[in-house]
Write a protein that holds these residues in place. Structure first.
Motif, PDB file in Angstrom:
ATOM      1  N   SER A 171       0.811  -1.218   0.000  1.00  0.00           N
ATOM      2  CA  SER A 171       0.000   0.000   0.000  1.00  0.00           C
ATOM      3  C   SER A 171       0.843   1.266   0.000  1.00  0.00           C
ATOM      4  N   ASP A 172       2.093   1.164   0.415  1.00  0.00           N
ATOM      5  CA  ASP A 172       2.957   2.345   0.469  1.00  0.00           C
ATOM      6  C   ASP A 172       3.795   2.497  -0.798  1.00  0.00           C
ATOM      7  N   VAL A 173       3.517   1.675  -1.809  1.00  0.00           N
ATOM      8  CA  VAL A 173       4.300   1.695  -3.052  1.00  0.00           C
ATOM      9  C   VAL A 173       3.368   1.907  -4.244  1.00  0.00           C
ATOM     10  N   THR A 174       3.763   2.805  -5.148  1.00  0.00           N
ATOM     11  CA  THR A 174       3.038   2.983  -6.410  1.00  0.00           C
ATOM     12  C   THR A 174       4.019   2.824  -7.568  1.00  0.00           C
ATOM     13  N   VAL A 175       3.526   2.261  -8.663  1.00  0.00           N
ATOM     14  CA  VAL A 175       4.315   2.139  -9.892  1.00  0.00           C
ATOM     15  C   VAL A 175       3.459   2.696 -11.020  1.00  0.00           C
ATOM     16  N   GLU A 176       3.992   3.688 -11.748  1.00  0.00           N
ATOM     17  CA  GLU A 176       3.180   4.343 -12.764  1.00  0.00           C
ATOM     18  C   GLU A 176       3.991   4.688 -14.002  1.00  0.00           C
ATOM     19  N   LEU A 177       3.299   4.820 -15.111  1.00  0.00           N
ATOM     20  CA  LEU A 177       3.870   5.387 -16.317  1.00  0.00           C
ATOM     21  C   LEU A 177       3.679   6.897 -16.264  1.00  0.00           C
ATOM     22  N   TYR A 178       4.760   7.633 -16.410  1.00  0.00           N
ATOM     23  CA  TYR A 178       4.703   9.093 -16.451  1.00  0.00           C
ATOM     24  C   TYR A 178       4.755   9.488 -17.931  1.00  0.00           C
ATOM     25  N   THR A 179       3.581   9.756 -18.499  1.00  0.00           N
ATOM     26  CA  THR A 179       3.526  10.016 -19.929  1.00  0.00           C
ATOM     27  C   THR A 179       3.843  11.473 -20.247  1.00  0.00           C
ATOM     28  N   HIS A 180       4.367  11.685 -21.440  1.00  0.00           N
ATOM     29  CA  HIS A 180       4.794  13.007 -21.886  1.00  0.00           C
ATOM     30  C   HIS A 180       3.993  13.398 -23.119  1.00  0.00           C
ATOM     31  N   SER A 181       3.591  14.640 -23.189  1.00  0.00           N
ATOM     32  CA  SER A 181       2.675  15.068 -24.243  1.00  0.00           C
ATOM     33  C   SER A 181       3.334  15.232 -25.601  1.00  0.00           C
ATOM     34  N   SER A 182       4.657  15.375 -25.648  1.00  0.00           N
ATOM     35  CA  SER A 182       5.309  15.714 -26.913  1.00  0.00           C
ATOM     36  C   SER A 182       6.013  14.547 -27.593  1.00  0.00           C
ATOM     37  N   SER A 187       8.015   7.736 -19.258  1.00  0.00           N
ATOM     38  CA  SER A 187       8.967   7.375 -18.208  1.00  0.00           C
ATOM     39  C   SER A 187       8.252   6.444 -17.236  1.00  0.00           C
ATOM     40  N   VAL A 188       9.009   5.760 -16.397  1.00  0.00           N
ATOM     41  CA  VAL A 188       8.436   4.848 -15.416  1.00  0.00           C
ATOM     42  C   VAL A 188       8.923   5.281 -14.031  1.00  0.00           C
ATOM     43  N   ILE A 189       8.006   5.387 -13.068  1.00  0.00           N
ATOM     44  CA  ILE A 189       8.356   5.836 -11.716  1.00  0.00           C
ATOM     45  C   ILE A 189       7.741   4.893 -10.693  1.00  0.00           C
ATOM     46  N   ALA A 190       8.584   4.367  -9.808  1.00  0.00           N
ATOM     47  CA  ALA A 190       8.119   3.598  -8.648  1.00  0.00           C
ATOM     48  C   ALA A 190       8.413   4.418  -7.401  1.00  0.00           C
ATOM     49  N   THR A 191       7.417   4.602  -6.556  1.00  0.00           N
ATOM     50  CA  THR A 191       7.549   5.443  -5.366  1.00  0.00           C
ATOM     51  C   THR A 191       7.285   4.632  -4.108  1.00  0.00           C
ATOM     52  N   ILE A 192       8.208   4.701  -3.161  1.00  0.00           N
ATOM     53  CA  ILE A 192       8.014   4.125  -1.833  1.00  0.00           C
ATOM     54  C   ILE A 192       7.858   5.299  -0.868  1.00  0.00           C
ATOM     55  N   ARG A 252      12.657   8.266   4.418  1.00  0.00           N
ATOM     56  CA  ARG A 252      12.342   9.277   3.412  1.00  0.00           C
ATOM     57  C   ARG A 252      11.665   8.609   2.217  1.00  0.00           C
ATOM     58  N   THR A 253      10.857   9.358   1.503  1.00  0.00           N
ATOM     59  CA  THR A 253      10.256   8.848   0.277  1.00  0.00           C
ATOM     60  C   THR A 253      11.348   8.616  -0.765  1.00  0.00           C
ATOM     61  N   VAL A 254      11.290   7.457  -1.426  1.00  0.00           N
ATOM     62  CA  VAL A 254      12.267   7.109  -2.452  1.00  0.00           C
ATOM     63  C   VAL A 254      11.541   6.869  -3.769  1.00  0.00           C
ATOM     64  N   LYS A 255      12.076   7.453  -4.855  1.00  0.00           N
ATOM     65  CA  LYS A 255      11.502   7.269  -6.181  1.00  0.00           C
ATOM     66  C   LYS A 255      12.550   6.666  -7.110  1.00  0.00           C
ATOM     67  N   PHE A 256      12.202   5.519  -7.696  1.00  0.00           N
ATOM     68  CA  PHE A 256      13.020   4.897  -8.731  1.00  0.00           C
ATOM     69  C   PHE A 256      12.472   5.345 -10.081  1.00  0.00           C
ATOM     70  N   MET A 257      13.341   5.860 -10.952  1.00  0.00           N
ATOM     71  CA  MET A 257      12.872   6.446 -12.205  1.00  0.00           C
ATOM     72  C   MET A 257      13.646   5.908 -13.399  1.00  0.00           C
ATOM     73  N   ALA A 258      12.913   5.504 -14.438  1.00  0.00           N
ATOM     74  CA  ALA A 258      13.489   5.158 -15.733  1.00  0.00           C
ATOM     75  C   ALA A 258      13.002   6.211 -16.723  1.00  0.00           C
TER      76      ALA A 258
END
Length: 681
Positions: A171-182, A187-192, A252-258
């Protein structure tokens, strides 16, 4: 004559909706090191040569067609061994703003090595085979080009799927596609989410896209990108996998980003970093992993020193020495050489450990080619393994545990509060001017920070002993106020000192307009003289009351441009450092509030003083001349020592043109001078 065009840009942390493939013939702007600008302009193939828009601080702005970005990437890699080596911008205004050196947007955290049990537990789960498997999958696509609707987006979807699987519904983790308009690739972001300091964010990233050098059709050319940068993404993916498998919960909140679109100007990381800054996210550290699986040097790790944060680099070096023992060297890789530069440009502390001596050309010779395959990656002895990347996974895991802090299930919980005592000022003391609030603090594990409170509100923070904060008591009204200190440890335990009551007794005066001397004057000797709002504007721009607000009305202001878009001197304040009245020999602080042009490097603030403001022709002495580093409204300050003289003044000359000052009245259509007159006892 300067012509300006303001384009509003709205950036949000919310994910946008991806569009169809963007038009490929529009004009864009890039910033790159000035050492490479000439080569790019003369070497670029296809279309007209880029236009040089402006150069400052060793960085150049070029205008070119979007279709030429992949060629720029190839030139930068081929000629300068930089990847991408530039930043792309949609507007000229954004590109010009990038000429200004970055200013930190947050306070640095305390760098401590006190979470060894978590580091060692994460180390025990890291596997070469797992990293190798991810590299194999990511490099199996024809390419991962940023505007490719197949491989580029498929790689992102694959990564989102495996990261979501690693999280396993936490419940404390999200994984999402961060889409770009152009462009197409997200991008892909996982947040703890952090358990103790959720508003402090740690970022670990790498770039997801790949490109083939000088390909006539980058969207279809073979670009497996096994090392550049499937290796970096697989490395950080392995750190995330083990963190999830071990049940790690960071403080601390940690974000893994591709990131998408690194190869064409750091587009993905730039958009994400700008969004974080626009949302005032407190990113306390960024680690970039770009190419981790080719050992081309005798040293195992190379730390990038340019466009990175020196304090965090020292912390990263200590992590490597303490937990891995890997040999290392410092390198410079040039402007915009990877996504860390996008975060650095927004003022966030970023670091990048690299696989080889980039500056000596010892990195993987296969990158940006069809031959960038796992089979052509090496640990210095063996080919086709992920052994070298495993070393960087250990570095990433140590960085995660020691900057993210936190713990694992079953580990002892720190429930012991720190202790803290206020040592100055004493309760009942009378304070004037700037006074130091000091404290001592201790903890069974370690103190992470000490906050200093005035009337219950946090006014300053110290991250290491001796704990101290220089409080300017003139920011509060005269009378009784309370001061205290609050200590934190990395587990979130806190303690607050006993409150001390102090009496503030400053003498302060706001200036009024003097019709004889035709500027703002403080006629009684005091500790402060402040123009307030009387200098707002420039000449007829604003307009400025009682313009030009210079002694005896000399030195007229320029009246070209737009108020709060072009240059203006807005306020001026002089105050003694010790809070006592103005007197010869006292050190005073001069604070000039200016409105700087969009490219502040083109402006300059000259500060002068005169010891005889009543003279028909006062003699002005230069205190300092400063080129602003921040656009729009901000305050620039300096100090000097008061000479003898009963009636003195300071002049702030804010002007367009960053050449050295030639006089206290430089003519110019954008220039503004204001004099503040005050009495010295």
């Amino acid at each position: 004559m300067r012509l300006k065009r303001v384009v509003p840009v709205v950036v949000s942390l919310c994910c946008a909706t991806a569009s169809a493939e963007a038009p490929r013939d529009r004009e864009v702007y890039i910033t790159l090191g000035s050492d490479a600008a000439g080569t790019v302009r003369s070497s670029l193939r296809g279309g007209s040569a880029p236009t040089l828009v402006r150069e400052a601080n060793g960085v150049s702005v070029l205008k070119l067609a979007e279709t030429q970005l992949s060629d720029v990437s190839s030139i930068m890699h081929d000629k300068y061994h930089r990847c991408a080596g530039f930043m792309a911008h949609d507007t000229q205004e954004e590109a010009l703003a990038a000429l200004t050196p970055a200013q930190p947007t947050q306070s640095l955290v305390s760098y401590t090595l006190d979470n060894a049990p978590v580091v060692n537990a994460l180390f025990s789960g890291l596997q070469e085979a797992s990293i190798r498997s991810t590299i194999t999958q990511l490099s199996s696509y024809t390419n991962r080009y940023y505007n490719n609707s197949t491989g580029g987006t498929q790689a992102a979807s694959y990564l989102q799927g495996i990261w979501a699987g690693y999280a396993n519904g936490r419940s404390d983790v999200t994984v999402e596609l961060y889409t770009h308009s152009s462009w197409t690739q997200p991008s892909v972001i996982a947040t703890i989410t952090g358990t103790v300091f959720p508003n402090e964010v740690v970022v670990i990233g790498g770039h997801l896209d790949s490109i083939q050098q000088y390909a006539s059709s980058p969207s279809t050319a073979l670009a497996p990108g096994a090392d550049d940068d499937a290796s970096g993404v697989a490395t950080l993916s392995e750190v995330f996998r083990v963190a999830m498998a071990k049940g790690y919960k960071p403080a601390r909140t940690v974000k893994f980003m591709a990131y998408a679109a690194e190869e064409v100007g750091l587009l993905g990381s730039k958009a994400i970093a700008q969004a974080h800054k626009a949302a005032n996210v407190n990113v306390v550290g960024v680690l970039q992993l770009d190419m981790t699986n080719y050992r081309g040097s005798t040293v195992e790790v190379s730390l990038v020193t340019d466009n990175t944060n020196a304090a965090q680099n020292a912390f990263l070096g200590s992590l490597i020495d303490t937990y891995t023992g890997y040999s290392r060297a410092n390198i410079a890789c040039g402007y915009g050489c990877s996504d860390h530069a996008a975060w650095h440009a927004q003022g966030y502390p970023a670091s990048m450990p690299f696989e080889a001596r980039y500056d000596l050309g010892e990195e993987n010779p296969n990158i940006h080619k069809a031959s960038d395959t796992l089979a052509n990656s090496t640990d210095g002895t063996n080919w086709g393994t992920a052994n070298h990347a495993l070393k960087f996974a250990r570095i990433g895991a140590a960085y995660l545990a020691e900057l993210g802090k936190g713990g694992l299930p079953g580990m002892p919980t720190d429930t012991v509060d720190p202790t803290v005592s206020l040592t100055a000022p004493a309760s009942g003391a009378t304070v004037i001017g700037t006074t130091n609030i000091t404290a001592t603090a201790n903890d069974n594990v370690g103190v992470s920070r000490v906050e200093f409170l005035v009337n219950g509100a946090v006014k300053g923070t110290a991250f290491s002993s001796p704990y101290s904060y220089a409080w300017d008591s003139r920011t509060v009204a005269n009378g009784t106020h309370t001061v205290a200190a609050k200590a934190y440890d990395s587990a979130g335990n806190t303690a607050t000192s006993a409150t001390h009551e102090v009496r503030v007794a400053n003498v302060s005066t706001s200036g009024t307009y003097d019709s004889t001397y035709k500027t703002v004057r403080c006629s009684a000797a005091a500790a402060t003289c402040d123009s307030g709002t009387l200098f707002n504007g420039r000449g007829t721009r604003g307009p400025e009351l009682n313009t030009p607000n210079t002694l005896r009305g000399t030195c007229k202001d320029g009246s070209t441009g737009t108020y709060r878009s072009d240059e203006s001197m807005e306020a001026l304040k002089v105050s003694t450092v010790d809070g006592s009245n103005f007197a010869a020999g006292k050190q005073v602080k001069v604070e000039a509030t200016v409105f700087a042009y969009l490219n502040p490097a083109s402006d300059r603030l000259d500060l002068y003083y005169t010891a005889n403001a009543t003279a028909t022709t006062p003699t002005w002495t230069l205190i300092t001349s400063v080129v602003p580093t921040t656009a729009n409204l901000h305050t620039i300050s300096t100090t000097y020592t008061l000479p003898s003289g009963a009636n003195q003044a300071v002049r702030a000359q804010f002007r367009y043109g960053n050449t050295a000052p030639t006089s206290a009245c430089v003519s110019g259509e954008y220039n503004d001078r204001d004099d503040l007159m005050f009495t010295v006892q």
